[in-house]
Design a protein around this motif. Structure first.
Motif, short mmCIF file in Angstrom:
data_model
loop_
_atom_site.label_atom_id
_atom_site.label_comp_id
_atom_site.label_asym_id
_atom_site.label_seq_id
_atom_site.Cartn_x
_atom_site.Cartn_y
_atom_site.Cartn_z
N ILE A 1 0.85 -1.19 0.00
CA ILE A 1 0.00 0.00 0.00
C ILE A 1 0.89 1.24 0.00
O ILE A 1 2.10 1.16 0.19
CB ILE A 1 -0.90 0.04 1.24
CG1 ILE A 1 -0.05 0.06 2.52
CG2 ILE A 1 -1.87 -1.13 1.25
CD1 ILE A 1 -0.82 0.34 3.78
N THR A 2 0.27 2.40 -0.19
CA THR A 2 0.95 3.67 0.08
C THR A 2 0.67 4.04 1.54
O THR A 2 -0.24 3.50 2.16
CB THR A 2 0.46 4.79 -0.85
OG1 THR A 2 -0.93 5.06 -0.57
CG2 THR A 2 0.62 4.39 -2.30
N ASP A 3 1.42 4.98 2.08
CA ASP A 3 1.29 5.24 3.52
C ASP A 3 0.13 6.15 3.88
O ASP A 3 -0.21 6.29 5.06
CB ASP A 3 2.61 5.78 4.09
CG ASP A 3 2.94 7.18 3.61
OD1 ASP A 3 2.43 7.58 2.55
OD2 ASP A 3 3.72 7.87 4.28
N MET A 4 -0.51 6.78 2.89
CA MET A 4 -1.71 7.58 3.17
C MET A 4 -2.72 7.38 2.04
O MET A 4 -3.10 8.32 1.34
CB MET A 4 -1.37 9.07 3.33
CG MET A 4 -0.68 9.42 4.63
SD MET A 4 -0.64 11.20 4.92
CE MET A 4 0.13 11.28 6.54
N LEU B 1 -5.45 11.50 12.24
CA LEU B 1 -6.72 11.10 11.63
C LEU B 1 -6.49 10.14 10.47
O LEU B 1 -7.11 9.06 10.39
CB LEU B 1 -7.47 12.35 11.16
CG LEU B 1 -8.88 12.18 10.60
CD1 LEU B 1 -9.70 13.44 10.88
CD2 LEU B 1 -8.88 11.91 9.09
N ILE B 2 -5.59 10.50 9.58
CA ILE B 2 -5.33 9.65 8.41
C ILE B 2 -4.63 8.36 8.81
O ILE B 2 -4.92 7.29 8.27
CB ILE B 2 -4.50 10.42 7.37
CG1 ILE B 2 -5.31 11.60 6.82
CG2 ILE B 2 -4.07 9.50 6.23
CD1 ILE B 2 -6.64 11.22 6.19
N ASN B 3 -3.73 8.43 9.78
CA ASN B 3 -3.05 7.21 10.22
C ASN B 3 -4.04 6.21 10.82
O ASN B 3 -3.91 5.00 10.61
CB ASN B 3 -1.97 7.55 11.26
CG ASN B 3 -0.73 8.15 10.62
OD1 ASN B 3 -0.57 8.12 9.40
ND2 ASN B 3 0.15 8.69 11.44
N ALA B 4 -5.02 6.70 11.56
CA ALA B 4 -6.02 5.81 12.13
C ALA B 4 -6.77 5.08 11.03
O ALA B 4 -6.98 3.86 11.09
CB ALA B 4 -7.00 6.60 13.00
N LYS C 1 -6.17 1.03 10.23
CA LYS C 1 -7.34 0.17 10.41
C LYS C 1 -7.76 -0.51 9.10
O LYS C 1 -8.01 -1.72 9.06
CB LYS C 1 -8.53 0.98 10.95
CG LYS C 1 -9.82 0.16 11.13
CD LYS C 1 -10.94 1.03 11.65
CE LYS C 1 -12.14 0.20 12.05
NZ LYS C 1 -12.81 -0.45 10.90
N SER C 2 -7.82 0.27 8.03
CA SER C 2 -8.42 -0.22 6.79
C SER C 2 -7.43 -0.87 5.83
O SER C 2 -7.84 -1.61 4.94
CB SER C 2 -9.13 0.94 6.07
OG SER C 2 -10.12 1.51 6.89
N TYR C 3 -6.15 -0.59 6.00
CA TYR C 3 -5.16 -1.10 5.05
C TYR C 3 -4.04 -1.92 5.71
O TYR C 3 -3.79 -3.06 5.32
CB TYR C 3 -4.55 0.06 4.25
CG TYR C 3 -5.48 0.64 3.22
CD1 TYR C 3 -5.60 0.08 1.95
CD2 TYR C 3 -6.26 1.75 3.52
CE1 TYR C 3 -6.46 0.60 1.01
CE2 TYR C 3 -7.13 2.29 2.58
CZ TYR C 3 -7.23 1.71 1.33
OH TYR C 3 -8.08 2.23 0.40
N ILE C 4 -3.34 -1.32 6.68
CA ILE C 4 -2.16 -2.02 7.21
C ILE C 4 -2.54 -3.26 8.02
O ILE C 4 -1.90 -4.31 7.90
CB ILE C 4 -1.29 -1.06 8.05
CG1 ILE C 4 -0.82 0.12 7.18
CG2 ILE C 4 -0.08 -1.80 8.61
CD1 ILE C 4 0.06 1.11 7.91
N GLN D 1 2.41 -0.96 17.30
CA GLN D 1 1.46 -1.33 18.35
C GLN D 1 0.03 -0.92 18.00
O GLN D 1 -0.92 -1.55 18.47
CB GLN D 1 1.88 -0.66 19.67
CG GLN D 1 3.21 -1.16 20.23
CD GLN D 1 3.15 -2.62 20.64
OE1 GLN D 1 2.09 -3.21 20.72
NE2 GLN D 1 4.31 -3.21 20.90
N LYS D 2 -0.12 0.10 17.18
CA LYS D 2 -1.47 0.50 16.80
C LYS D 2 -2.12 -0.53 15.88
O LYS D 2 -3.32 -0.77 15.95
CB LYS D 2 -1.43 1.89 16.14
CG LYS D 2 -1.05 2.97 17.14
CD LYS D 2 -0.87 4.33 16.50
CE LYS D 2 -0.45 5.36 17.54
NZ LYS D 2 -0.15 6.68 16.95
N VAL D 3 -1.31 -1.15 15.03
CA VAL D 3 -1.83 -2.25 14.22
C VAL D 3 -2.22 -3.42 15.12
O VAL D 3 -3.26 -4.07 14.90
CB VAL D 3 -0.79 -2.69 13.17
CG1 VAL D 3 -1.23 -3.97 12.48
CG2 VAL D 3 -0.60 -1.58 12.13
#
Length: 562
Positions: free
Chosen positions: A305-308, A379-382, A386-389, A507-509
């Protein structure tokens, strides 16, 4: 290209015929005489592309090779199953050229094979690239719960194109035993679905490249289209029941009229098991279940994926505005509310709803830093994590048990287009395709620098090496890219340094993967207990006890990761 060197392009070759709302027919009568393969065929009918961020529109034009001074006029038709074969000049390898079959993006509702310009990849890397059209929106994914229309016709078209390539690519100098299926966004989801498609695409490809898509995305079930079919019935004046009459009525409506008047519907693949007595189901179960059960075509995979990914579609024209902490909290609440609805099938207010949104807020809110860059990035990282990584890690965890998997996160954004976006934005969706297709060598809209061209050379070499040998670093590139292996699950960070990252370090993943589903389930159980009231006679003390355990579980997790 370059005056004396060239590639050959065979355009507009029909690979199948399809009647409306029916599987494709691959038995075509031969043409008479010489077939004129010098122009693209018409695209499949589709709705107009929604208004996008200006920068995203610009990048899409760059990737397609569109000249802003010479707008391309698109033509559409319903009998649109054509493909294009791009062949390098010169003699092929002993067994023939490796072949890349490209599935375009577009959310299964729009897009065409000439959304990309493959010339540089073909020219520089000596691989054949095949692009093709497949039926979109209602024409490709119309489905009824009673089996009158199976759905997934667009995916069946894709299989028919793969069958044509497998059968005929040797006539173009291609190697029928080295076919790589590659897709982006909806094309990436399609590629993963071909891995689970059973008899439909069995043996038709030997490697897969999945770009900017969630290969484990949950698919709609046939009954979920019932309300949409009611809308379509009203719009086109067709009786809704019986379904056979409804379908016959829709078949009499002109394709252009249907396309121009379709309501907003989430078209796409469905679980079609048991919907046809005449053809195999394309998707027997949800993709995650099929992959976990091992019932898929086990081929080497590149996935990343891309990071954003969705930053330009989530924020659109608001990317330069200053978001507040309240905006961030509201975004987290929207995530929680949407997930509660998915789990419970109801948008009834959940009394324990704050437990979910507070957990997300704890992971992503920086109380000590409330500047715009941090808020927007959080916001974008969340959303991305959640949806990609998280699905990406789950996918590689499953597939790497059976085959070599190479994973990446694309973080290189060219300085040539950087001035048009705020500095906090990383790499949005589509920006990676600039380098996969070698656009800095051919496009004259942007003044690309030497770093852009070097990056394009490296990415094209990695992708082509994989198509040729199943190993992206086999030759002509000095990059270390290891296959996925437990327990850390490495991936390559595609930027100017090409370092290695590890999913286990995020850790967020781990929050989204391990804790969040439990919080969601526990909180909705609390909701069920509370909202049921006297009807279910669940003791109030049990509800309190359960919610106490939830909070203790969350607290213990926080203590563990921090």
């Amino acid at each position: 290209m370059y005056r004396t060197q060239n590639i050959k392009a065979y355009l507009g070759i029909r690979y199948a015929h399809a009647a409306r709302f029916s599987p494709p027919d691959i038995e075509l009568p031969p043409w008479k005489g010489i077939f004129n393969a010098t122009t693209f065929a018409s695209s499949c009918w589709q709705q107009a592309r929604p208004t996008m961020n200006v920068q995203l529109e610009k990048v899409l034009d760059i990737i397609s090779g569109k000249n802003i001074n010479e707008p391309r006029i698109k033509k559409y038709e319903e009998n649109c199953l054509h493909l294009n074969v791009f062949v390098p000049a010169g003699p092929p390898e002993v067994d023939g050229y490796a072949v890349v079959v490209w599935i375009h993006s577009g959310n299964f509702s729009m897009g065409s094979p000439y959304d990309i310009e493959p010339f540089q990849l073909v020219f520089k890397q000596k691989v054949i690239v095949v692009t093709f059209s497949y039926r979109l929106n209602i024409f490709g994914f119309f489905s009824t719960d009673d089996g009158e229309a199976q759905g997934n016709f667009g995916l069946m078209d894709q299989s028919a194109a793969l069958y044509w390539v497998k059968k005929n690519i040797n006539y173009f100098g291609g190697d029928e035993n080295r076919i790589t299926l590659m897709g982006h966004d909806a094309g990436a989801v399609s590629t993963a679905l071909h891995m689970t498609s059973g008899e439909w695409s069995k043996g038709a490809f030997h490697k897969a490249i999945i770009m900017s898509g969630n290969p484990l995305s949950s698919l709609r079930l046939p009954h979920e289209f019932n309300d949409d079919l009611d809308k379509i019935s009203n719009i086109f004046g067709c009786a809704r029941r019986p379904t056979s009459i409804f379908i016959q009525c829709l078949k009499r409506v002109d394709a252009k009229i249907i396309s121009e008047n379709l309501p907003s519907i989430q078209w796409g693949p469905i679980v079609d098991s048991g919907l046809s007595n005449t053809s195999y189901p394309f998707i027997e179960n949800q993709p995650e279940a099929l992959f976990r059960s091992g019932t898929y075509h086990k081929v080497p995979v590149i996935v990343g994926i891309t990071d954003m990914e969705d930053v330009l579609t989530i924020l659109k024209e608001y990317i330069s505005l200053e978001l507040s902490p309240e905006d961030l909290t509201n975004f987290f609440s929207d995530i929680a509310l949407n997930d509660v609805y998915k789990l419970r099938g109801s948008n009834q207010w959940c009394t324990n709803f704050p437990i979910i949104s507070d957990a997300i807020s704890f992971m992503y809110s920086d109380k000590n830093n409330a500047d715009q860059m941090t808020i927007n990035t959080n916001l974008i990282n969340a959303h991305t994590e959640k949806s990609y990584i998280t699905p990406l890690e789950m996918f590689v965890d499953i597939v790497s048990m059976h085959q070599n998997v190479y994973s990446y996160i694309f973080k290189f954004r060219s300085k040539s287009i950087r001035p048009d976006l705020p500095s906090w934005i990383g790499v949005p969706k589509y920006f990676d395709q600039i380098f996969v297709w070698g656009i800095p060598y051919v496009n004259n809209i942007i003044e690309w620098n030497s770093t852009d061209k070097k990056m394009a050379d490296i990415i094209m070499t990695l992708w082509a090496n994989f198509a040729k040998t199943s190993n992206p670093t086999k030759s002509n590139v000095y990059v270390k890219w290891s296959t996925i292996s437990p327990p850390n699950y490495s991936y390559i960070i595609i930027d100017e340094r090409f370092n290695t990252g590890y999913f286990a370090d995020n850790q967020k993943v781990q929050f989204w993967k391990n804790l969040y589903p439990k919080i969601l389930n526990f909180a909705t159980e609390c909701c069920n207990s509370t909202n049921a009231g006297i009807t279910k006679l669940i003791p109030y003390t049990m509800n309190i006890r359960l919610c106490f355990y939830i909070n203790m579980y969350i607290y213990s997790f926080y203590m563990y990761i921090f």
